[in-house]
Each structure stands twice: as C-alpha cells, then as structure tokens.
Design an enzyme around this catalytic site. Structure first.
Site, PDB file in Angstrom:
ATOM      1  N   ASP A  81       0.170  14.929 -31.467  1.00  0.00           N
ATOM      2  CA  ASP A  81      -0.924  13.988 -31.775  1.00  0.00           C
ATOM      3  C   ASP A  81      -2.307  14.607 -31.606  1.00  0.00           C
ATOM      4  O   ASP A  81      -2.499  15.583 -30.903  1.00  0.00           O
ATOM      5  CB  ASP A  81      -0.798  12.717 -30.920  1.00  0.00           C
ATOM      6  CG  ASP A  81      -0.735  13.002 -29.422  1.00  0.00           C
ATOM      7  OD1 ASP A  81      -0.200  14.055 -29.029  1.00  0.00           O
ATOM      8  OD2 ASP A  81      -1.235  12.179 -28.638  1.00  0.00           O
ATOM      9  N   GLU A 139       1.133  12.111 -26.933  1.00  0.00           N
ATOM     10  CA  GLU A 139       0.896  12.635 -25.573  1.00  0.00           C
ATOM     11  C   GLU A 139      -0.371  12.060 -24.990  1.00  0.00           C
ATOM     12  O   GLU A 139      -0.481  11.877 -23.790  1.00  0.00           O
ATOM     13  CB  GLU A 139       0.816  14.165 -25.593  1.00  0.00           C
ATOM     14  CG  GLU A 139       0.845  14.808 -24.210  1.00  0.00           C
ATOM     15  CD  GLU A 139      -0.451  14.668 -23.421  1.00  0.00           C
ATOM     16  OE1 GLU A 139      -0.388  14.436 -22.195  1.00  0.00           O
ATOM     17  OE2 GLU A 139      -1.542  14.776 -24.008  1.00  0.00           O
ATOM     18  N   GLU A 140      -1.355  11.781 -25.853  1.00  0.00           N
ATOM     19  CA  GLU A 140      -2.697  11.437 -25.374  1.00  0.00           C
ATOM     20  C   GLU A 140      -2.849   9.962 -25.013  1.00  0.00           C
ATOM     21  O   GLU A 140      -3.918   9.551 -24.597  1.00  0.00           O
ATOM     22  CB  GLU A 140      -3.741  11.789 -26.447  1.00  0.00           C
ATOM     23  CG  GLU A 140      -3.805  13.271 -26.811  1.00  0.00           C
ATOM     24  CD  GLU A 140      -4.519  14.119 -25.762  1.00  0.00           C
ATOM     25  OE1 GLU A 140      -4.919  13.571 -24.722  1.00  0.00           O
ATOM     26  OE2 GLU A 140      -4.656  15.330 -25.993  1.00  0.00           O
ATOM     27  N   ARG A 180       2.264  28.080 -12.691  1.00  0.00           N
ATOM     28  CA  ARG A 180       2.141  27.592 -11.327  1.00  0.00           C
ATOM     29  C   ARG A 180       3.442  26.901 -10.918  1.00  0.00           C
ATOM     30  O   ARG A 180       3.926  26.017 -11.614  1.00  0.00           O
ATOM     31  CB  ARG A 180       0.983  26.609 -11.190  1.00  0.00           C
ATOM     32  CG  ARG A 180       0.801  26.176  -9.751  1.00  0.00           C
ATOM     33  CD  ARG A 180      -0.354  25.232  -9.527  1.00  0.00           C
ATOM     34  NE  ARG A 180      -0.438  24.952  -8.107  1.00  0.00           N
ATOM     35  CZ  ARG A 180      -1.162  25.665  -7.248  1.00  0.00           C
ATOM     36  NH1 ARG A 180      -1.916  26.645  -7.662  1.00  0.00           N
ATOM     37  NH2 ARG A 180      -1.157  25.375  -5.964  1.00  0.00           N
ATOM     38  N   HIS A 366     -10.629  18.546 -25.738  1.00  0.00           N
ATOM     39  CA  HIS A 366     -11.244  17.214 -25.855  1.00  0.00           C
ATOM     40  C   HIS A 366     -12.744  17.300 -26.126  1.00  0.00           C
ATOM     41  O   HIS A 366     -13.477  16.367 -25.785  1.00  0.00           O
ATOM     42  CB  HIS A 366     -10.977  16.341 -24.616  1.00  0.00           C
ATOM     43  CG  HIS A 366      -9.528  15.978 -24.441  1.00  0.00           C
ATOM     44  ND1 HIS A 366      -9.111  14.768 -23.911  1.00  0.00           N
ATOM     45  CD2 HIS A 366      -8.392  16.654 -24.706  1.00  0.00           C
ATOM     46  CE1 HIS A 366      -7.780  14.738 -23.878  1.00  0.00           C
ATOM     47  NE2 HIS A 366      -7.327  15.875 -24.351  1.00  0.00           N
TER      48      HIS A 366
END
Ligand SMILES: [Zn+2]
Ligand SMILES: [Zn+2]
Length: 394
Positions: A81, A139-140, A180, A366
């Site tokens: 998306d 996802e957003e 990580r 973004h």
C-alpha cells in the site's frame, strides 16, 4: 547456490527496477490495492506461479515448491500500500495519482519480492522445501493487513517455520542492511480524550468549570505514568500532538479535545499503562468538577525479532553481503504491522539501505520527497532469495 542467486538478481535487476517504477507511478491507498494485486498476480502467472488471490480482499499469496515441498516452509512478506501524500519529486516514475504516493517504499518491497519469485522459481529444483510469498495489503492503516491475513489463515496450509520481511531504510546507505535481535519496533495505540467542563465568560471562572485547566493538568499528570509506573528497562513513549481548546481571550470553551499516541515494547505494561492513564485522567477531571471521556484505539503490537533466527539470518546475510555491509539497528519507536506475524511465528524483520547522499536521496519515509536508490532492489531481491534458501536448509 550463492553465485546462481547473485547472477540471477543481477540479470533481473533492470526488470525489478521497472516493476518498482510501475508500482511507484500507480500507487493505491491501504486496502484499495486492487490494480496492484492484479499486477502482482499477472507477474506471478507470467513467471509460472499460480497465486491465491483475494486473501484479506486485496492481498495474495503464492507458493514456490522445491524438492520435497512439505519438508520445511519459509514465508517472505512484502506490503503493497501507499500513503495519502502528494509526491514532490520530479522523476520519470512520479506518482500519477493526485495525493497518493509510495512514500514508505512498499513499491520497492513488492518489486523485490516479485524478483525473489522469479529467482527462486528458476532454482526450484535446487532446494528442498517451500517458499511462501505473502503480498500484503494495508500496512499503513489499522487494523493492519497483516492481522487480517493471519485471520484468513496465511500462517497455515502450509505453516511456515519462520517469516522474513524487509523494509527500506533511508538512514542506511545503499548496499548495506541492518538487523536487530529481540525488541525492535513499538506497539502503537491511539489516544482520544474529550475533557468536558462548563464554559462561559473568562472573567467569571468561579461560575464555570474550566476544561482548559483540567486538560492541562491531565497532560502533565499522564507523563508521570511514564516516569513513575513504567518498568524502567522498558522503552515507552507518550506524546500528544493535538490539544484543541476552541475558546478566545475572554471565552472559556465547554470542552477540550486531545489526541496522542502511546508506544511501548511490553504487552503487560501496555495494558497496565492504558489502565492507569484512563483512571488518572478521569480522576483528575472528576476531582476538578468536570469529566473526561478517554478512548484508546489499539494499534499494532510491538515487533520482536526472534533472537536465534535473527542471529542466524544475520550470519547468512554476511555470507551474501560481506560483514562490512551488515550493520546493527537501534530500537525504533515507530510501529509496523509485521509485528502481528512476529507475535505468532518466529520472525525476522530487517532493513534494506536505500540512502545515497551523493544523489540527494536522503528524505525520510512518509515525506513528499522520499525516494530510494534503486540499486537497493538487486540486493532486496537477491538477498531475500538467499535468506529463504538458507533458512530452508536449517
Ligand atoms: Zn510507512
Ligand atoms: Zn512501511
């Protein structure tokens, strides 16, 4: 195998760039990825892979079966998306959709995973097991396409032993990747408060219940929950970005609305913190003669990278990239719906460097000027192929 994957990734690199440019020029908002899904399905069919379409409406999955396909399954995820941002870049592949832009690199993730599909389809008689491709919508946007795909059984039939996802990183130079272990990204909860009092002439506060003062006390007091109640070793953020008291110099309004975000990396503390915030805000408002309506919308959980899996994948990435090109990541208090997978299946979410200062590619995700160095796409497809094959060998 390493050399085969590298040479295929190199051979397909220009096509992967073109795929990314097509997706970039035709972005679609969360849960509206119909043309994107159709494009992905067509690409997979052209490779010779039959996808399962319509998972969580606009998502799709596909299987690449090697020898002994049921021996082990590894899932790879890309999100599809775009965001409600108007692109400010002047590039040939600029968004053709007013106010919609791939400003989080999901075009790169999808193009890379299509590259993986092509590479692994060619090599399918050279590995044991199955690679499950997950092309995910939304996802957003809450509740997150990942949660919907899990509900629709994406982690079953066949069940993956582990799941791998990648995300572009505009703070990491192109050619490098970051890992990580353990906690990596935060849970994200939205906070909505309406503080009610009794408005009127500002010269006569004794006749009123001032919601501005009540709301101010609440904002200050809630930060004490972070400093006094949070387990000290557990990262947490409480931020308020909206505080609307719509009076004027001499008019106290009837109500104040507040919006904020609560982020942490501990599900127990998340629930406890929420409970304490509501109790404190309601208590303060009541003690001062007003009231507070406190609504919390739960977002994504925190994202945890399975330590053993991540250590292993990091070592496999070193095989592909060289030790100098694999970096360690800091904790990041942003949210990501890949977290839903990480709560259910052993998962690893790593970052793909896309920064190139010499070409001015430095904008954050973004933002209207976000872009990637497309050299990252060859790595994005090749490395992910390698990691999937290596994980199948475990
Ligand atoms: Zn994003
Ligand atoms: Zn993203």
């Amino acid at each position: 195998m390493l050399d085969s994957i590298k040479s295929l990734a190199h051979q397909y690199a220009a096509d992967i760039v073109n795929t990314r440019r097509h997706l970039h020029a035709h972005p679609e908002l969360s849960f509206q990825e119909r043309n994107t899904a159709r494009f992905v399905a067509d690409q997979l069919k052209a490779i010779g892979i039959t996808p399962q379409e319509g998972v969580a409406d606009t998502g799709l999955t596909a299987l690449i079966e090697g020898r002994n396909p049921s021996s082990r399954v590894i899932a790879l995820r890309a999100d599809m998306d775009a965001l409600p941002i108007h692109e400010a870049n002047n590039v040939p592949y600029k968004s053709t959709v007013e106010g919609v832009m791939h400003a989080c690199g999901h075009d790169a993730h999808t193009a890379s995973l299509l590259g993986v599909a092509r590479i692994l389809h060619v090599l399918r008689d050279q590995f044991d097991g199955t690679v499950k491709l997950v092309f995910q919508p939304g996802e957003e946007k809450a509740p997150g396409g990942a949660s919907l795909m899990i509900k629709e059984g994406v982690l079953e039939n066949p069940t993956p032993a582990s799941m791998i996802g990648q995300h572009v990183a505009p703070n990491i130079p192109v050619g490098k990747i970051g890992f990580r272990e353990g906690m990596y990204m935060a849970s994200t909860d939205e906070l909505y408060l309406t503080v009610r009092g009794k408005g009127g002439h500002a010269a006569m506060p004794d006749n009123l219940v001032d919601p501005v003062l009540i709301a101010s006390h609440i904002i200050v007091a809630l930060q004490q929950i972070i400093s006094r109640n949070r387990p000290p070793a557990s990262p947490s953020v409480l931020s308020f970005g909206r505080f609307i008291a719509d009076g004027v110099t001499n008019v106290i309004p009837n109500e104040v609305t507040i919006q904020g975000t609560f982020r942490c990396m501990n599900e127990g503390w998340r629930a406890e913190g929420q409970r304490r915030m509501v109790k404190l805000a309601e208590g303060i408002a009541e003690a001062m003669g007003g009231s507070c309506e406190f609504t919390i919308v739960n977002g994504y959980p925190f994202l945890k990278n399975h330590p053993e899996l991540t250590r292993r994948i990091r070592a496999q990435a070193v095989e592909y990239m060289g030790a100098d090109n694999v970096v360690d990541l800091d904790l990041w208090m942003a949210g990501e719906d890949f977290a839903f997978y990480s709560q259910v299946v052993d998962s690893c979410f790593y970052r793909l460097g896309t920064r190139n200062e010499s070409r001015g590619i430095i904008s954050g995700v973004h933002t209207p000027t976000f872009d990637i160095d497309e050299a990252a796409l060859e790595t994005g497809a090749g490395l992910m192929s390698w990691l999937a094959v290596r994980e199948l060998m475990v």
